[in-house]
Scaffold this motif. Structure first.
Motif, PDB file in Angstrom:
ATOM      1  N   SER A 274       8.087   6.847 -15.499  1.00 29.50           N
ATOM      2  CA  SER A 274       8.499   8.080 -14.387  1.00 29.50           C
ATOM      3  C   SER A 274       8.024   7.737 -13.146  1.00 29.50           C
ATOM      4  CB  SER A 274       7.863   9.223 -14.992  1.00 29.50           C
ATOM      5  OG  SER A 274       6.564   9.321 -15.187  1.00 29.50           O
ATOM      6  N   PHE A 275       6.573   7.641 -12.703  1.00 32.46           N
ATOM      7  CA  PHE A 275       6.043   7.699 -11.786  1.00 32.46           C
ATOM      8  C   PHE A 275       6.622   6.312 -10.678  1.00 32.46           C
ATOM      9  CE2 PHE A 275       3.404   4.875 -13.936  1.00 32.46           C
ATOM     10  CZ  PHE A 275       3.046   3.833 -13.005  1.00 32.46           C
ATOM     11  N   ALA A 276       6.967   5.190 -11.408  1.00 31.40           N
ATOM     12  CA  ALA A 276       7.451   3.981 -10.890  1.00 31.40           C
ATOM     13  C   ALA A 276       8.959   4.159 -10.484  1.00 31.40           C
ATOM     14  CB  ALA A 276       7.445   2.962 -11.990  1.00 31.40           C
ATOM     15  N   GLN A 277       9.729   5.093 -10.844  1.00 28.65           N
ATOM     16  CA  GLN A 277      11.078   5.425 -10.420  1.00 28.65           C
ATOM     17  C   GLN A 277      10.790   6.197  -8.955  1.00 28.65           C
ATOM     18  OE1 GLN A 277      14.007   6.866 -13.300  1.00 28.65           O
ATOM     19  NE2 GLN A 277      12.202   6.757 -14.691  1.00 28.65           N
ATOM     20  N   LYS A 278      10.052   6.960  -8.944  1.00 26.86           N
ATOM     21  CA  LYS A 278       9.746   7.538  -7.571  1.00 26.86           C
ATOM     22  C   LYS A 278       9.417   6.717  -6.708  1.00 26.86           C
ATOM     23  CE  LYS A 278      10.596  12.076  -8.357  1.00 26.86           C
ATOM     24  NZ  LYS A 278      11.704  12.881  -7.628  1.00 26.86           N
ATOM     25  N   ALA A 279       8.375   6.002  -6.880  1.00 32.98           N
ATOM     26  CA  ALA A 279       7.892   4.700  -5.780  1.00 32.98           C
ATOM     27  C   ALA A 279       8.930   3.749  -5.546  1.00 32.98           C
ATOM     28  CB  ALA A 279       6.567   4.054  -6.556  1.00 32.98           C
ATOM     29  N   ALA A 280       9.923   3.390  -6.484  1.00 32.28           N
ATOM     30  CA  ALA A 280      10.863   2.422  -6.400  1.00 32.28           C
ATOM     31  C   ALA A 280      11.819   3.093  -5.288  1.00 32.28           C
ATOM     32  CB  ALA A 280      11.664   2.095  -7.484  1.00 32.28           C
ATOM     33  N   LEU A 281      12.048   4.345  -4.993  1.00 34.13           N
ATOM     34  CA  LEU A 281      12.707   5.058  -3.869  1.00 34.13           C
ATOM     35  C   LEU A 281      12.657   4.265  -2.407  1.00 34.13           C
ATOM     36  CD1 LEU A 281      13.223   8.457  -5.461  1.00 34.13           C
ATOM     37  CD2 LEU A 281      15.039   7.106  -4.868  1.00 34.13           C
TER      38      LEU A 281
ATOM     39  N   LYS B 197       0.607  -1.257   0.076  1.00 35.09           N
ATOM     40  CA  LYS B 197       0.088  -0.116  -0.049  1.00 35.09           C
ATOM     41  C   LYS B 197       0.769   1.426   0.104  1.00 35.09           C
ATOM     42  CE  LYS B 197      -3.576   2.554   2.565  1.00 35.09           C
ATOM     43  NZ  LYS B 197      -4.541   2.576   3.701  1.00 35.09           N
ATOM     44  N   GLU B 198       2.034   1.393   0.926  1.00 31.58           N
ATOM     45  CA  GLU B 198       2.639   2.382   0.665  1.00 31.58           C
ATOM     46  C   GLU B 198       3.382   2.985  -0.446  1.00 31.58           C
ATOM     47  OE1 GLU B 198       3.310   0.254   4.976  1.00 31.58           O
ATOM     48  OE2 GLU B 198       2.610  -0.160   2.718  1.00 31.58           O
ATOM     49  N   ILE B 199       3.846   1.720  -1.187  1.00 27.50           N
ATOM     50  CA  ILE B 199       4.573   2.063  -2.414  1.00 27.50           C
ATOM     51  C   ILE B 199       3.300   2.582  -3.542  1.00 27.50           C
ATOM     52  CG2 ILE B 199       5.789   0.923  -4.377  1.00 27.50           C
ATOM     53  CD1 ILE B 199       7.144  -1.074  -2.325  1.00 27.50           C
ATOM     54  N   LYS B 200       2.242   1.838  -3.487  1.00 30.50           N
ATOM     55  CA  LYS B 200       1.180   2.562  -4.259  1.00 30.50           C
ATOM     56  C   LYS B 200       0.917   3.957  -3.993  1.00 30.50           C
ATOM     57  CE  LYS B 200      -2.035  -0.696  -3.676  1.00 30.50           C
ATOM     58  NZ  LYS B 200      -2.988  -1.680  -3.700  1.00 30.50           N
ATOM     59  N   GLU B 201       0.729   4.119  -2.936  1.00 34.50           N
ATOM     60  CA  GLU B 201       0.367   5.590  -2.383  1.00 34.50           C
ATOM     61  C   GLU B 201       1.506   6.626  -2.781  1.00 34.50           C
ATOM     62  OE1 GLU B 201      -2.387   6.505  -1.324  1.00 34.50           O
ATOM     63  OE2 GLU B 201      -3.249   4.769  -1.197  1.00 34.50           O
TER      64      GLU B 201
ATOM     65  N   THR C 228       0.956   9.583  -5.460  1.00 39.36           N
ATOM     66  CA  THR C 228       1.138  11.055  -5.200  1.00 39.36           C
ATOM     67  C   THR C 228       2.084  11.750  -6.200  1.00 39.36           C
ATOM     68  OG1 THR C 228       1.396  10.610  -2.828  1.00 39.36           O
ATOM     69  CG2 THR C 228       2.706  12.291  -3.457  1.00 39.36           C
ATOM     70  N   TRP C 229       2.819  11.002  -6.797  1.00 40.51           N
ATOM     71  CA  TRP C 229       3.981  11.673  -7.736  1.00 40.51           C
ATOM     72  C   TRP C 229       3.135  11.831  -9.186  1.00 40.51           C
ATOM     73  CZ3 TRP C 229       8.096  14.265  -7.005  1.00 40.51           C
ATOM     74  CH2 TRP C 229       8.498  14.102  -5.685  1.00 40.51           C
ATOM     75  N   ILE C 230       2.029  11.050  -9.372  1.00 35.54           N
ATOM     76  CA  ILE C 230       0.960  11.014 -10.516  1.00 35.54           C
ATOM     77  C   ILE C 230       0.236  12.230 -10.399  1.00 35.54           C
ATOM     78  CG2 ILE C 230      -0.758  10.057 -11.601  1.00 35.54           C
ATOM     79  CD1 ILE C 230       0.424   7.149 -11.030  1.00 35.54           C
ATOM     80  N   ARG C 231      -0.006  12.408  -9.132  1.00 34.05           N
ATOM     81  CA  ARG C 231      -0.953  13.711  -8.898  1.00 34.05           C
ATOM     82  C   ARG C 231      -0.163  14.918  -8.866  1.00 34.05           C
ATOM     83  NH1 ARG C 231      -4.782  10.876  -4.420  1.00 34.05           N
ATOM     84  NH2 ARG C 231      -6.312  10.029  -5.814  1.00 34.05           N
ATOM     85  N   LYS C 232       1.203  14.770  -8.646  1.00 30.60           N
ATOM     86  CA  LYS C 232       2.006  16.049  -8.827  1.00 30.60           C
ATOM     87  C   LYS C 232       2.521  16.131 -10.055  1.00 30.60           C
ATOM     88  CE  LYS C 232       4.260  15.845  -4.259  1.00 30.60           C
ATOM     89  NZ  LYS C 232       5.530  15.827  -3.406  1.00 30.60           N
ATOM     90  N   GLY C 233       2.134  15.369 -11.006  1.00 33.98           N
ATOM     91  CA  GLY C 233       2.263  15.719 -12.368  1.00 33.98           C
ATOM     92  C   GLY C 233       3.814  15.295 -12.744  1.00 33.98           C
ATOM     93  N   PHE C 234       4.274  14.215 -12.100  1.00 31.56           N
ATOM     94  CA  PHE C 234       5.606  13.604 -12.638  1.00 31.56           C
ATOM     95  C   PHE C 234       5.200  12.343 -13.437  1.00 31.56           C
ATOM     96  CE2 PHE C 234       9.474  11.071 -11.911  1.00 31.56           C
ATOM     97  CZ  PHE C 234      10.345  12.254 -11.930  1.00 31.56           C
ATOM     98  N   ASN C 235       4.694  12.834 -14.541  1.00 34.93           N
ATOM     99  CA  ASN C 235       4.309  11.921 -15.764  1.00 34.93           C
ATOM    100  C   ASN C 235       5.061  11.965 -17.185  1.00 34.93           C
ATOM    101  OD1 ASN C 235       2.238  11.097 -13.654  1.00 34.93           O
ATOM    102  ND2 ASN C 235       1.190  13.046 -14.273  1.00 34.93           N
ATOM    103  N   LYS C 236       5.989  12.640 -17.001  1.00 28.03           N
ATOM    104  CA  LYS C 236       6.488  12.841 -18.380  1.00 28.03           C
ATOM    105  C   LYS C 236       7.880  12.155 -18.648  1.00 28.03           C
ATOM    106  CE  LYS C 236       4.651  17.591 -18.782  1.00 28.03           C
ATOM    107  NZ  LYS C 236       3.569  17.306 -19.395  1.00 28.03           N
TER     108      LYS C 236
END
Length: 363
Positions: free
Chosen positions: A258-265, A41-45, A49-57
């Motif tokens: 893009s968003f997966a990279q942020k979640a992977a952190l 759950k924490e990783i999905k959230e 979060t980053w998708i909603r912030k616009g980190f989609n490019k």
């Protein structure tokens, strides 16, 4: 109309069984090799979060710097030898970059048999020639069998430990032997470490990347954190090779998601111990359930078991099992032999118990 390279490629035998299972009501589907738990759950959230912030490019082709640094830290803790790291579109994407970037027409690549289905065909797509290291009956590496395959055209060796489809974890001694041969012949080694956290009988699986400096180590997030659909992996190795593969990625995958990279952190710090312990219990359940009726090697890692079929007729047994609503993959999909079959035990214990009951009846 089709290119000659694509004419050599057969549809995935794993996907064929998986697609068939989807058409059946309440199947016991032990075919596709992916975790049966969801992304934590924490990783999905974090991803949301980053998708909603616009980190989609688009990101940098090599991946975002902060995740590359995090992966480097992770690999250093494991003792992996490397000079540079890039992020890839899954381990499969990293493997394809290696094959296209390192293998010339006619180059030979040694692959332990049984093997993950991608290895054979990606080598062929690059114009290479797969050569198969026989590891039967116990799925161990033997020096004489490797040396018998060496030729002036040998370019690389692919090692997968823990292994799909057998669950074998190669010993330090086996990997040192491979490194010795590779060093003698100045070969590249591609080490697929995607199942490195799925180890049940030892604290850690040794890796060729800890031993041999000309190893390209592949890893990813699909198995340990169930991010199979997010397509994110990494590749580490000699600086010159990695930099060239980053260039190749610019003209192929462009960049990882893009968003997966942020979640992977966040994922790299997420404790997977409870899940691994559950899979160890399932490993024990399926092994103990089959060992009296089948010739089977106890898997030490990953989430697969690779029993021998009665009379060595793996395809026939799979056909009979499908008639009973049990979906597995014939061993021929992963091997030059057709004597075995693969079970993925990433499934609830109740399904595994039903599968054991059917297989005992079919033995």
């Amino acid at each position: 109309m089709l290119a000659e390279r694509i004419r050599k490629i057969k549809p995935s035998g794993v996907r064929k069984i998986f697609d068939l299972a989807k058409k059946v009501k309440d199947p016991i589907d032990l075919s596709l090799g992916e975790p049966d738990f969801d992304v934590p759950k924490e990783i999905k959230e974090e991803a949301i979060t980053w998708i909603r912030k616009g980190f989609n490019k688009y990101t940098l082709s090599a991946g975002i710097p902060e995740l590359r640094e995090k992966v480097k830290e992770h690999l250093r803790k494991k003792g992996i030898i490397f000079e540079e790291v890039m992020l890839t579109a899954g381990v499969t994407g990293g493997l394809l970059l290696c094959c296209l970037g390192l293998i010339d027409e006619g180059d030979e690549v040694l692959i332990p048999d049984p093997y993950f289905v991608m290895y054979e065909y990606q080598v062929m797509l690059a114009g290479g020639v797969p050569r198969y290291i026989d590891t039967y009956p116990d799925f161990r590496l033997r020096e004489e069998r490797i040396r018998d395959l060496l030729s002036p055209r040998t370019k690389a060796i692919i090692i997968n430990s823990p292994s799909n489809p057998t669950g074998t974890v190669y010993s330090r001694e086996e990997l040192e032997m491979v490194a010795r041969i590779a060093r003698e012949r100045d070969l590249l080694v591609i080490s697929d470490d995607i199942y490195d956290r799925f180890v049940y009988d030892t604290p850690q699986a040794p890796s060729l990347g800890q031993i041999y400096e000309k190893t390209i180590t592949l890893g990813g997030f699909s198995k340990s954190w169930a991010m199979t659909g997010w397509r994110l992996g990494y590749l580490a190795g000699p600086k010159g090779i990695v930099e060239s593969l980053i260039t190749l990625q610019q003209y192929s995958f462009t960049c990882p998601p893009s968003f997966a990279q942020k979640a992977a952190l966040l994922a790299l710090d997420y404790d997977t111990t409870p899940m691994i312990e559950e899979y160890r219990k399932r490993r024990d359940l399926i092994y103990e359930g089959l060992r009296e009726k089948y010739e089977v090697v106890k898997p030490q890692g990953a989430f697969f078991i690779f029993p021998k079929a009665p009379n060595g007729k793996g395809e026939r047994l799979v056909e009979r099992a499908i008639a009973e609503g049990l979906f597995m993959v014939p061993g021929k999909v992963f091997s030059q032999r057709s004597t075995h079959f693969r079970i993925c035990f990433a499934a609830p214990s109740e399904k595994l118990e039903r599968a054991i009951e059917i297989l005992k009846r079919l033995a």
